[in-house]
Design a protein around this motif. Structure first.
Motif, PDB file in Angstrom:
ATOM      1  N   ARG A  52       0.819  -1.230   0.000  1.00 33.28           N
ATOM      2  CA  ARG A  52       0.000   0.000   0.000  1.00 33.28           C
ATOM      3  C   ARG A  52       0.848   1.272   0.000  1.00 33.28           C
ATOM      4  O   ARG A  52       0.453   2.253  -0.651  1.00 33.28           O
ATOM      5  N   PRO A  53       1.997   1.315   0.704  1.00 35.29           N
ATOM      6  CA  PRO A  53       2.822   2.529   0.558  1.00 35.29           C
ATOM      7  C   PRO A  53       3.269   2.743  -0.886  1.00 35.29           C
ATOM      8  O   PRO A  53       3.299   3.876  -1.375  1.00 35.29           O
ATOM      9  N   GLU A  54       3.609   1.631  -1.555  1.00 35.85           N
ATOM     10  CA  GLU A  54       4.051   1.748  -2.947  1.00 35.85           C
ATOM     11  C   GLU A  54       2.885   2.221  -3.821  1.00 35.85           C
ATOM     12  O   GLU A  54       3.056   3.072  -4.704  1.00 35.85           O
ATOM     13  N   ALA A  55       1.693   1.645  -3.586  1.00 31.93           N
ATOM     14  CA  ALA A  55       0.517   2.030  -4.379  1.00 31.93           C
ATOM     15  C   ALA A  55       0.149   3.493  -4.108  1.00 31.93           C
ATOM     16  O   ALA A  55      -0.157   4.255  -5.034  1.00 31.93           O
ATOM     17  N   THR A  56       0.184   3.873  -2.844  1.00 30.27           N
ATOM     18  CA  THR A  56      -0.198   5.240  -2.475  1.00 30.27           C
ATOM     19  C   THR A  56       0.800   6.244  -3.045  1.00 30.27           C
ATOM     20  O   THR A  56       0.413   7.331  -3.495  1.00 30.27           O
ATOM     21  N   PHE A  57       2.078   5.856  -3.024  1.00 33.54           N
ATOM     22  CA  PHE A  57       3.084   6.748  -3.604  1.00 33.54           C
ATOM     23  C   PHE A  57       2.795   6.980  -5.084  1.00 33.54           C
ATOM     24  O   PHE A  57       2.853   8.111  -5.575  1.00 33.54           O
ATOM     25  N   VAL A  58       2.433   5.919  -5.795  1.00 34.79           N
ATOM     26  CA  VAL A  58       2.141   6.035  -7.231  1.00 34.79           C
ATOM     27  C   VAL A  58       0.953   6.972  -7.460  1.00 34.79           C
ATOM     28  O   VAL A  58       1.043   7.936  -8.225  1.00 34.79           O
ATOM     29  N   ILE A  59      -0.162   6.720  -6.788  1.00 35.73           N
ATOM     30  CA  ILE A  59      -1.372   7.490  -7.104  1.00 35.73           C
ATOM     31  C   ILE A  59      -1.268   8.918  -6.557  1.00 35.73           C
ATOM     32  O   ILE A  59      -1.770   9.865  -7.179  1.00 35.73           O
ATOM     33  N   GLU A  60      -0.587   9.089  -5.432  1.00 37.98           N
ATOM     34  CA  GLU A  60      -0.492  10.445  -4.871  1.00 37.98           C
ATOM     35  C   GLU A  60       0.529  11.305  -5.615  1.00 37.98           C
ATOM     36  O   GLU A  60       0.347  12.519  -5.728  1.00 37.98           O
ATOM     37  N   ARG A  61       1.586  10.691  -6.129  1.00 42.06           N
ATOM     38  CA  ARG A  61       2.456  11.454  -7.025  1.00 42.06           C
ATOM     39  C   ARG A  61       1.687  11.762  -8.318  1.00 42.06           C
ATOM     40  O   ARG A  61       1.790  12.847  -8.868  1.00 42.06           O
ATOM     41  N   ALA A  62       0.895  10.796  -8.781  1.00 41.99           N
ATOM     42  CA  ALA A  62       0.131  10.998 -10.021  1.00 41.99           C
ATOM     43  C   ALA A  62      -0.845  12.161  -9.863  1.00 41.99           C
ATOM     44  O   ALA A  62      -1.004  12.980 -10.783  1.00 41.99           O
ATOM     45  N   CYS A  63      -1.493  12.256  -8.712  1.00 40.70           N
ATOM     46  CA  CYS A  63      -2.421  13.378  -8.494  1.00 40.70           C
ATOM     47  C   CYS A  63      -1.692  14.710  -8.616  1.00 40.70           C
ATOM     48  O   CYS A  63      -2.214  15.672  -9.193  1.00 40.70           O
ATOM     49  N   ASP A  64      -0.488  14.781  -8.039  1.00 39.59           N
ATOM     50  CA  ASP A  64       0.254  16.038  -8.126  1.00 39.59           C
ATOM     51  C   ASP A  64       0.736  16.309  -9.548  1.00 39.59           C
ATOM     52  O   ASP A  64       0.835  17.474  -9.961  1.00 39.59           O
ATOM     53  N   LEU A  65       1.032  15.246 -10.286  1.00 39.13           N
ATOM     54  CA  LEU A  65       1.419  15.443 -11.683  1.00 39.13           C
ATOM     55  C   LEU A  65       0.237  15.998 -12.481  1.00 39.13           C
ATOM     56  O   LEU A  65       0.412  16.868 -13.346  1.00 39.13           O
ATOM     57  N   VAL A  66      -0.968  15.502 -12.167  1.00 39.15           N
ATOM     58  CA  VAL A  66      -2.173  16.029 -12.821  1.00 39.15           C
ATOM     59  C   VAL A  66      -2.371  17.495 -12.429  1.00 39.15           C
ATOM     60  O   VAL A  66      -2.681  18.355 -13.266  1.00 39.15           O
ATOM     61  N   ALA A  67      -2.165  17.781 -11.154  1.00 40.64           N
ATOM     62  CA  ALA A  67      -2.310  19.169 -10.696  1.00 40.64           C
ATOM     63  C   ALA A  67      -1.339  20.077 -11.437  1.00 40.64           C
ATOM     64  O   ALA A  67      -1.708  21.162 -11.908  1.00 40.64           O
ATOM     65  N   ASP A  68      -0.115  19.601 -11.556  1.00 40.20           N
ATOM     66  CA  ASP A  68       0.904  20.393 -12.232  1.00 40.20           C
ATOM     67  C   ASP A  68       0.539  20.613 -13.701  1.00 40.20           C
ATOM     68  O   ASP A  68       0.701  21.713 -14.239  1.00 40.20           O
ATOM     69  N   ALA A  69       0.030  19.561 -14.333  1.00 36.37           N
ATOM     70  CA  ALA A  69      -0.266  19.647 -15.767  1.00 36.37           C
ATOM     71  C   ALA A  69      -1.522  20.463 -16.058  1.00 36.37           C
ATOM     72  O   ALA A  69      -1.648  21.051 -17.135  1.00 36.37           O
ATOM     73  N   THR A  70      -2.461  20.469 -15.123  1.00 34.69           N
ATOM     74  CA  THR A  70      -3.734  21.145 -15.375  1.00 34.69           C
ATOM     75  C   THR A  70      -3.809  22.523 -14.731  1.00 34.69           C
ATOM     76  O   THR A  70      -4.691  23.320 -15.067  1.00 34.69           O
ATOM     77  N   GLY A  71      -2.917  22.773 -13.767  1.00 36.13           N
ATOM     78  CA  GLY A  71      -3.006  24.033 -13.030  1.00 36.13           C
ATOM     79  C   GLY A  71      -4.067  24.023 -11.948  1.00 36.13           C
ATOM     80  O   GLY A  71      -4.310  25.047 -11.307  1.00 36.13           O
ATOM     81  N   VAL A  72      -4.686  22.873 -11.742  1.00 34.18           N
ATOM     82  CA  VAL A  72      -5.662  22.758 -10.647  1.00 34.18           C
ATOM     83  C   VAL A  72      -4.885  22.506  -9.354  1.00 34.18           C
ATOM     84  O   VAL A  72      -3.897  21.768  -9.338  1.00 34.18           O
ATOM     85  N   ASP A  73      -5.302  23.148  -8.261  1.00 33.17           N
ATOM     86  CA  ASP A  73      -4.636  22.974  -6.976  1.00 33.17           C
ATOM     87  C   ASP A  73      -4.612  21.493  -6.590  1.00 33.17           C
ATOM     88  O   ASP A  73      -5.608  20.780  -6.770  1.00 33.17           O
ATOM     89  N   PRO A  74      -3.490  20.998  -6.036  1.00 35.00           N
ATOM     90  CA  PRO A  74      -3.394  19.569  -5.699  1.00 35.00           C
ATOM     91  C   PRO A  74      -4.502  19.086  -4.761  1.00 35.00           C
ATOM     92  O   PRO A  74      -5.005  17.962  -4.939  1.00 35.00           O
ATOM     93  N   ALA A  75      -4.866  19.880  -3.785  1.00 32.85           N
ATOM     94  CA  ALA A  75      -5.943  19.454  -2.878  1.00 32.85           C
ATOM     95  C   ALA A  75      -7.260  19.341  -3.645  1.00 32.85           C
ATOM     96  O   ALA A  75      -8.076  18.449  -3.402  1.00 32.85           O
ATOM     97  N   GLU A  76      -7.448  20.250  -4.593  1.00 25.35           N
ATOM     98  CA  GLU A  76      -8.676  20.259  -5.379  1.00 25.35           C
ATOM     99  C   GLU A  76      -8.736  19.056  -6.336  1.00 25.35           C
ATOM    100  O   GLU A  76      -9.805  18.494  -6.562  1.00 25.35           O
ATOM    101  N   VAL A  77      -7.585  18.667  -6.876  1.00 23.80           N
ATOM    102  CA  VAL A  77      -7.557  17.464  -7.724  1.00 23.80           C
ATOM    103  C   VAL A  77      -8.079  16.274  -6.944  1.00 23.80           C
ATOM    104  O   VAL A  77      -8.898  15.485  -7.427  1.00 23.80           O
TER     105      VAL A  77
END
Lengths: 285, 795
Positions: free
Chosen positions: B377-402
């Motif tokens: 689960r740490p490995e899975a969470t690291f993947v999806i939570e880094r992915a959320c921030d990558l989406v935030a970075d790419a879209t300009g949407v705040d990470p918490a909002e993503v």
């Protein structure tokens, strides 16, 4: 974590200890033991005999009136807690508080640190920057070794095999002296990845009369940043001169690297920490 | 309620101090190395100094003649003993299984592989004699990195595993469907991430004491164990071929495990075999370097992430491809960790329509990798939570909002993520996120960050958010077992609750602690439910003689599975007590009220039979209802209907020194939801420890191998375990969303801190550097790595 078999001896005089060392080239002195014992447990060191200095009177104590004299078996905890020392050599008490952890501070000794000459030790640089000296006793008598002559190489000093450091002396700082030790700790060992000790004295004209800067952690032994010292000589100690000294601090140094901190990064840190140490030293004048 | 019935003082929910601690704090614990048996002998292990080699000869002659040596044995002497089994293979795919022998036979595959054992009168003599064994090797090429190991031409570890591949496992939608969804996404991001190898570093290393008694042909094994019943079963039935009733396994006080003591290790059967061969009890206790070299490691994933999203940050597709380095051999449950507990959890807290996960397990010349706190689960969470921030970075949407925009909603539970995990039981993710942001002062932090960036300050501010969900209380046997997820047994727990004649209570539990405080937590549950004083309750565990079977402590399952077994046994005891009380009060059983340890007839609260009165009558048995057996005791075998899914949001704030790359955490907030809490102090302790380990992965820890397979971080001088001074103050809070999976409504808390924290720190560090063009950085964030990232921009 099981050392090879060894003898244990606890002489009651420095002369007797020196005699034991002379009689057995594979014997090692035991002071605080916080470097030696772990090495023995990993079988990286296998001395035939340990000569414990703990039974010898007169090797512990701090005399800070005039020239500062500190017994070789004085622990980091004693240095850390000495109020009189903190008034004259604040860098020493400060650095003692930054060695290892409280357990190491309770056992580790000043004399042991200097005799061991670990390339990442804190007090080798402190000693060098403060222009200290050590009194040593061997089977052929006593002598004094100055700061610039003590450290020869990695884990190697100018001590003869039968010589024992009995006390460590520092000249009382002149007025107008500031000093600071900046340390970048290794997160595992607590040793200095890089440590910089700076002692700067300004004359009545406000210009630097003397500057001694010593680097540990990066080179194979504590080493002075001579070029930086020369750059400061006769200058006002200000942002500009400090920046110039910091930029030159690693010049001429042979710097080690490992998986945690490369040579390039350590070289960079030497500059950063030299700048910080000088800035703090200037503030403490 | 009538005046004679006192209002109960419930212990559940109270921060009761741990009853375990006086013993431990006064040095009165009994750990493995404290065990002294008459005639004890001591084993030391000769370990391979090289990572990959054929053994061409071993000469033990000199060692045999050294002082105090009783016996020297090599792999040849143990050739007819089975290798250790792998008990959890990845489900539905071919597993190229290669497990370790007790001592290497012909070939070594990692530095630290056991080659020979010396048994001597003292541990010093045993270690001295290791130097008297001469081994000749024909060295082979080694490979330590999973990405290298799968390449054509790489050194091969096992004949049955071409290209060093253990197994190739997938889950979720098929790859083509997800590729199509990715191709059609408005925003598409891809990133390779590493989840570095960690060394568990329990305070107490591992060890075993073996005793064979020829007169009775009985074996006793003391072991640093998180699962003594399983170790008994495996050692008896799968390795040594001993009748199971002839072996007893005892876990004495165990100084932490973090997963590493779940597994069956070579020394467990070895000390029993040696004791029989030599007629002496035999102790083996590894030193710290042996622990680092050869006890299991954790994590070590290399993962390619592809994520698709809409322009407003809704995630539409996720493709995850992972190489899981499993080390030189398969440890006991290694393939299951990298698949069921990892692949099936990559959706995290989010509704993601198209997910495909691809996992390859890989052999390398390194220590075996298996479950380590969080286990997948740490490995899975690291993947999806880094992915959320990558989406935030790419879209300009705040990470918490993503995160907020993608959360599974309360009405969606039970929620099936579509990738083969059991349905998430319950959840309410927004309040935990909001509370965490509020505690952190999120809006103000964003302003401070903007101001600092504008001023060009030398301390860069970074804010990281991580929302996590994890799977606890594993697991329904039917789902996890061989026909389902491939686990080679069930995962139920059992407990026996016995009320003595005097009214005192013994609970024997198959579930056991290795530092968590089971005795306190379990006694709180029994005290409330049975209505007896807390101090009248003894929780017995950790000895297979005298406790019912248990699968062990891991997967945050002790309370939710083992605790439920106790809870249900108490209920059975109460049912019998009510029957007996009815008889004593000359009333019908259905008219008996039982509360707080007292039974009375409904409407007649003045005539009370206490549990002590009832227990006395049950045991003296002078006057029992017709057909009732004496005694007051009940046993429960409890198989959970589902897992539990605790969740939360962590916020980490870091300052990065622009000049040195040093990272300092200046604020850490964790808002966690573990359902109902039995002992909040113990739960807080679990979070403190868990977060410390999670932060340590982000900032400090990482096992480093040289290319030749030498472990560079083989001592604590090189491997950075966090000290208290290296950790921040934690600001913790909770929301409470209960579960109907178990009657206590509890979800489990042992691993959540580790799972939630690492991505929060990672996201904070990357955020601090984001304005310099950094989009991702692999852990650990050592000062040099961060400094280089700042020099280079995008790293």
């Amino acid at each position: 974590m099981f050392p090879n078999q060894f003898e244990y001896q606890r002489p009651d005089s420095v002369q007797a200890a020196a005699g034991l060392l002379a009689a057995d080239p594979d014997a090692k002195l035991l002071a605080g033991g916080h470097s030696l014992i772990p090495a023995m447990k990993l079988r990286l060191a296998s001395p035939s005999s340990l000569v414990d200095l703990g039974g010898i009177e007169g090797l512990v104590g701090i005399d800070a009136a005039g020239t500062i004299a500190i017994g070789a078996m004085t622990t980091y905890a004693m240095l850390r807690d000495s109020r009189e020392l903190s008034r004259v050599l604040p860098m020493v008490t400060d650095a003692a508080d930054n060695v290892g952890d409280p357990a190491v501070q309770a056992r580790g000794t000043l004399g042991g640190a200097l005799a061991h000459s670990d390339p990442a030790a804190d007090f080798t640089a402190i000693f060098l920057a403060l222009n200290g000296s050590v009194d040593v006793t061997g089977t052929n008598g006593t002598r004094t070794i100055g700061a610039d002559d003590l450290f020869v190489d990695l884990f190697t000093t100018a001590l003869q095999p039968d010589e024992i450091i009995t006390s460590v002396s520092f000249p009382a700082p002149d007025s107008g002296t500031g000093m600071a030790y900046e340390k970048f700790r290794h997160p595992a060992s607590g040793y200095a990845v890089v440590g910089v000790a700076a002692v700067v004295t300004t004359g009545s004209d406000g210009n630097v009369a003397s500057a001694r800067i010593a680097i540990t952690g990066a080179p194979s032994k504590a080493t002075r940043a001579s070029e930086s010292e020369q750059l400061l000589q006769g200058k006002k100690l200000n942002d500009e001169s400090i920046a110039a000294a910091a930029a030159a601090a690693a010049n001429g140094l042979d710097i080690n690297g490992d998986h945690f901190a490369s040579e390039e990064y350590r070289r960079h840190l030497v500059g950063v920490l030299t700048g910080r140490a000088l800035t703090r030293a200037a503030a403490g004048m | 309620m009538a005046a004679t019935i006192e209002a109960p003082e419930l212990l559940v929910g109270q921060p009761i101090r741990r009853r375990e601690d006086p013993k431990l704090m006064t040095g009165s614990g009994n750990f493995l190395d404290d065990i002294r048996l008459p005639g004890m002998s001591y084993a030391a292990i000769l370990r391979s100094p090289v990572a990959h080699a054929r053994i061409t000869s071993i000469d033990t002659t000199k060692a045999r003649n050294m002082p105090g040596v009783i016996g020297v044995f090599t792999g040849e002497d143990l050739a007819d003993v089975n290798p250790l089994p792998c008990a959890w293979q990845a489900a539905g795919v071919e597993n190229n299984v290669a497990t370790p022998r007790l001592l290497a036979l012909g070939e070594v595959r990692q530095v630290g592989d056991p080659i020979a054992v010396v048994v001597a009168e003292s541990v010093y003599q045993a270690n001295d004699a290791l130097e008297g064994i001469e081994v000749d090797f024909e060295e082979l090429q080694a490979v330590v990195d999973s990405r290298e190991a799968v390449k054509p031409g790489a050194p091969q570890l096992h004949e049955n595993a071409p290209n060093n591949i253990v197994m190739h496992w997938t889950c979720g939608a098929d790859a083509e469907t997800v590729d199509k969804a990715l191709a059609g996404a408005e925003v598409r991001v891809s990133q390779s991430v590493a989840n570095q190898r960690l060394i568990p570093t329990a305070m107490e290393p591992r060890g075993s004491v073996g005793l064979y008694e020829p007169a009775t042909q009985e074996y006793t094994l003391w072991a640093t164990s998180q699962a003594p019943h399983v170790h008994k079963l495996v050692v008896a039935a799968f390795v040594l071929g001993i009748p199971e009733q002839k072996i007893r396994v005892i876990a004495p006080d165990v100084g932490g495990g973090f997963g590493s003591k779940i597994f069956v290790y070579f020394d467990m059967p070895l000390v029993l075999w040696l004791s029989k061969a030599l007629g002496r009890p035999v102790k083996f206790f590894e030193d710290r370097t042996e622990n680092y070299l050869h006890t299991t490691h954790g994590r070590d994933h290399h993962t390619d992430i592809e994520i698709g999203a809409t322009k407003d940050g809704k995630i539409t597709a996720l493709k995850v491809s992972t190489l899981a380095n499993l080390g030189a051999y398969l440890s006991t449950v290694a393939p299951g960790v990298a698949t069921t507990l990892y692949g099936r959890m990559v959706a995290g807290c989010y509704k993601i329509p198209n997910i495909h996960v691809d996992v390859k397990g890989v052999y390398t010349n390194t220590a075996m990798v298996d479950a380590y706190r969080g286990a997948g689960r740490p490995e899975a969470t690291f993947v999806i939570e880094r992915a959320c921030d990558l989406v935030a970075d790419a879209t300009g949407v705040d990470p918490a909002e993503v995160r907020r925009r993608n959360f599974i909603q309360p009405a969606d539970f039970p929620y099936d993520t579509g990738i083969g995990m059991l349905p998430y039981d319950s959840g309410n993710y927004v309040p935990a996120l909001d509370l965490a942001l509020q505690h952190a002062g999120y809006a103000s932090l964003l302003e401070q960050q903007a101001a600092r960036r504008a001023n060009g300050g030398r301390k860069l501010l970074g804010i990281g958010v991580s929302s996590y969900v994890e799977v606890c209380g594993i697991a329904p046997s039917k789902w996890i077992g061989l026909s389902g997820e491939g686990w080679g047994a069930g995962l139920w727990e059992s407990a026996d609750v016995r009320v003595y004649l005097t009214g005192k209570v013994s609970v024997t539990s198959g579930s056991l602690p290795h530092g968590q405080g089971h005795e306190t937590t379990f006694a709180q549950i029994v005290a409330d439910r049975l209505g007896v004083p807390y101090d009248d309750i003894e929780i017995e565990h950790s000895d297979t003689k005298g406790t019912p079977f248990g699968f062990g402590s891991y997967g945050s399952r002790s309370l939710t599975v083992g605790g439920t077994a106790i809870y249900k046994s108490v209920d059975k005891v109460v049912e019998k007590a009510k029957l007996l009380a009815a008889h004593m009060l000359e009333a019908a059983p259905e008219d008996i009220v039982y509360e707080n340890g007292k039974a009375w007839v409904k409407g007649s609260p003045d005539a009370v039979k206490t549990i002590q009165d009832i227990a006395l009558q049950a045991h003296v048995a002078y006057d029992l209802p017709s057909g009732m057996e004496p005694g007051l005791e009940a046993v429960t075998y409890y198989d959970p209907p589902n897992c539990t899914f605790p969740f939360g949001t962590h916020v980490c704030v870091v300052e990065v020194d622009r000049d040195t790359g040093n990272v300092e955490i200046i604020k850490y907030v964790g808002v966690d939801d573990v359902g109902n809490v039995i002992n909040p102090m113990i739960v807080d302790g679990q979070f403190h420890g868990g977060i410390a380990q999670g932060i340590a992965q982000a900032l400090y820890e990482g096992a480093v191998y040289a290319d030749n397979g030498e472990l560079i971080t083989a001592t604590m001088n090189d491997y950075a375990i966090p000290k208290a001074s290296m950790l921040p103050t934690y600001e913790l809070d909770r929301t409470v969303t209960t579960t109907d999976v178990n009657p206590m409504g509890a979800k489990g808390a042992g691993e959540a801190g580790t799972i939630g924290s690492t991505p929060a720190v990672a996201n904070a560090v990357v955020d601090a550097l984001s304005h310099l063009g950094v989009k991702h950085l692999d852990m650990p964030y050592t000062p040099e790595r961060v400094w280089r990232a700042m020099q280079n921009g995008n790293a």
